[in-house]
Design a protein around this motif. Structure first.
Motif, PDB file in Angstrom:
ATOM      1  N   THR A   1       0.828  -1.204   0.000  1.00 35.48           N
ATOM      2  CA  THR A   1       0.000   0.000   0.000  1.00 35.48           C
ATOM      3  C   THR A   1       0.865   1.257   0.000  1.00 35.48           C
ATOM      4  OG1 THR A   1      -1.754  -1.181   1.188  1.00 35.48           O
ATOM      5  CG2 THR A   1      -1.833   1.221   1.217  1.00 35.48           C
TER       6      THR A   1
ATOM      7  N   ALA B   1       2.099   1.857  -3.471  1.00 34.96           N
ATOM      8  CA  ALA B   1       1.020   2.387  -4.313  1.00 34.96           C
ATOM      9  C   ALA B   1       0.762   3.857  -4.013  1.00 34.96           C
ATOM     10  CB  ALA B   1      -0.249   1.558  -4.095  1.00 34.96           C
TER      11      ALA B   1
ATOM     12  N   THR C   1       1.220   7.286  -6.685  1.00 30.05           N
ATOM     13  CA  THR C   1       0.129   8.172  -7.093  1.00 30.05           C
ATOM     14  C   THR C   1       0.141   9.525  -6.383  1.00 30.05           C
ATOM     15  OG1 THR C   1      -1.308   7.130  -5.428  1.00 30.05           O
ATOM     16  CG2 THR C   1      -1.357   6.221  -7.659  1.00 30.05           C
TER      17      THR C   1
ATOM     18  N   ALA D   1      -0.159   0.916  -9.512  1.00 29.78           N
ATOM     19  CA  ALA D   1      -0.556   1.257  -8.143  1.00 29.78           C
ATOM     20  C   ALA D   1      -1.820   0.502  -7.737  1.00 29.78           C
ATOM     21  CB  ALA D   1      -0.768   2.761  -8.025  1.00 29.78           C
ATOM     22  N   GLU D   2      -2.781   0.424  -8.635  1.00 23.82           N
ATOM     23  CA  GLU D   2      -4.017  -0.293  -8.316  1.00 23.82           C
ATOM     24  C   GLU D   2      -3.758  -1.785  -8.157  1.00 23.82           C
ATOM     25  OE1 GLU D   2      -7.714  -0.753  -7.067  1.00 23.82           O
ATOM     26  OE2 GLU D   2      -6.726   1.170  -7.476  1.00 23.82           O
TER      27      GLU D   2
ATOM     28  N   LEU E   1      -0.984  -3.099  -7.047  1.00 25.61           N
ATOM     29  CA  LEU E   1      -0.351  -3.248  -5.736  1.00 25.61           C
ATOM     30  C   LEU E   1      -1.399  -3.263  -4.631  1.00 25.61           C
ATOM     31  CD1 LEU E   1       2.706  -0.831  -6.147  1.00 25.61           C
ATOM     32  CD2 LEU E   1       2.783  -3.327  -6.016  1.00 25.61           C
ATOM     33  N   ARG E   2      -2.419  -2.401  -4.760  1.00 22.81           N
ATOM     34  CA  ARG E   2      -3.489  -2.395  -3.760  1.00 22.81           C
ATOM     35  C   ARG E   2      -4.297  -3.687  -3.817  1.00 22.81           C
ATOM     36  NH1 ARG E   2      -3.752   3.269  -5.536  1.00 22.81           N
ATOM     37  NH2 ARG E   2      -2.864   4.555  -3.859  1.00 22.81           N
TER      38      ARG E   2
END
Length: 224
Positions: A189, A192, A196, A212-213, A215-216
């Protein structure tokens, strides 16, 4: 004001570090012994060969008799060959020592950490740093070796690539540690968020936001 450092779990467990160090120590000790023996063999063999060459007044013939006159020079090429054998042995020993030293540096120095949006990845011989908030971030995969000797196996792991357009630095961060466990959710998190943070989104499929998404998603997935 400096940002708090978040260590990322890509390093090698302490047990593997100790094992690798012991193996490297045996490799270095054996290589030093080989180098000493190679040089010793080269020196004494060359001395023995050269001692059969006369001083220009007397020499020992093929029958072992001392006869007058200069001796032929049959030993120089052989002595040179012996020297080459010694040098080759020493070169091989030096190569093994360098490999062992690199192994120790890699297992003890490999690490990564995040300070705010700045990611640093440290390898055996150096470190690379990139600001994830301004870098071009993409995802991928690479093979990662696990174990040593006959027990060694290779697994494909997800990695994060970051290219900093300002410094030109390109680095790669594996998302799994040496034990093949995905990085903890808090670390995924944090990565990510760093990607961003303050980044304007120009299109829905921009790679940095997609990574990034993802990774989340990894952070939320209880099965990784």
């Amino acid at each position: 004001m400096s940002q708090p450092r978040l260590a990322l779990s890509i390093g090698v467990p302490t047990g593997i570090k100790i094992f690798a160090t012991v193996v490297a120590a045996f490799m270095i000790a054996g290589s030093v012994l080989v180098a000493v023996l190679a040089f010793g063999f080269s020196f004494f063999a060359r001395t023995t060969v050269n001692s059969t060459i006369g001083d220009g007044e007397w020499h020992v013939d093929d029958n072992g008799n001392l006869v007058p006159g200069p001796a032929p020079d049959p030993g120089s090429s052989l002595a040179d060959g012996v020297s080459l054998i010694g040098l080759a042995g020493a070169a091989c020993a030096l190569l093994v020592i360098l490999v062992a030293g690199y192994l120790v540096l890699r297992v003890w120095r490999t690490a990564a950490w995040l300070e705010g949006t700045v990611l640093t990845v440290r390898g055996a011989l150096g470190s690379k740093t990139a600001d994830l908030a301004t870098s071009i971030v993409t995802g991928g995969s690479q093979l990662q070796a696990v174990g040593t000797g006959e027990a060694r196996s290779y697994h494909r792991v997800q990695v994060l690539h970051a290219a900093d357009p300002r410094s030109g630095v390109q680095l790669t961060l594996p998302l799994r540690g040496a034990g093949l466990a995905m990085l903890p959710a808090t670390q995924l998190t944090a990565l990510a968020d760093a990607i961003t943070r303050g980044r304007p989104r120009t299109e829905a499929t921009e790679s940095s936001f997609v990574v990034a998404e993802r990774l989340r998603d990894f952070a939320r997935d209880p099965f990784v």
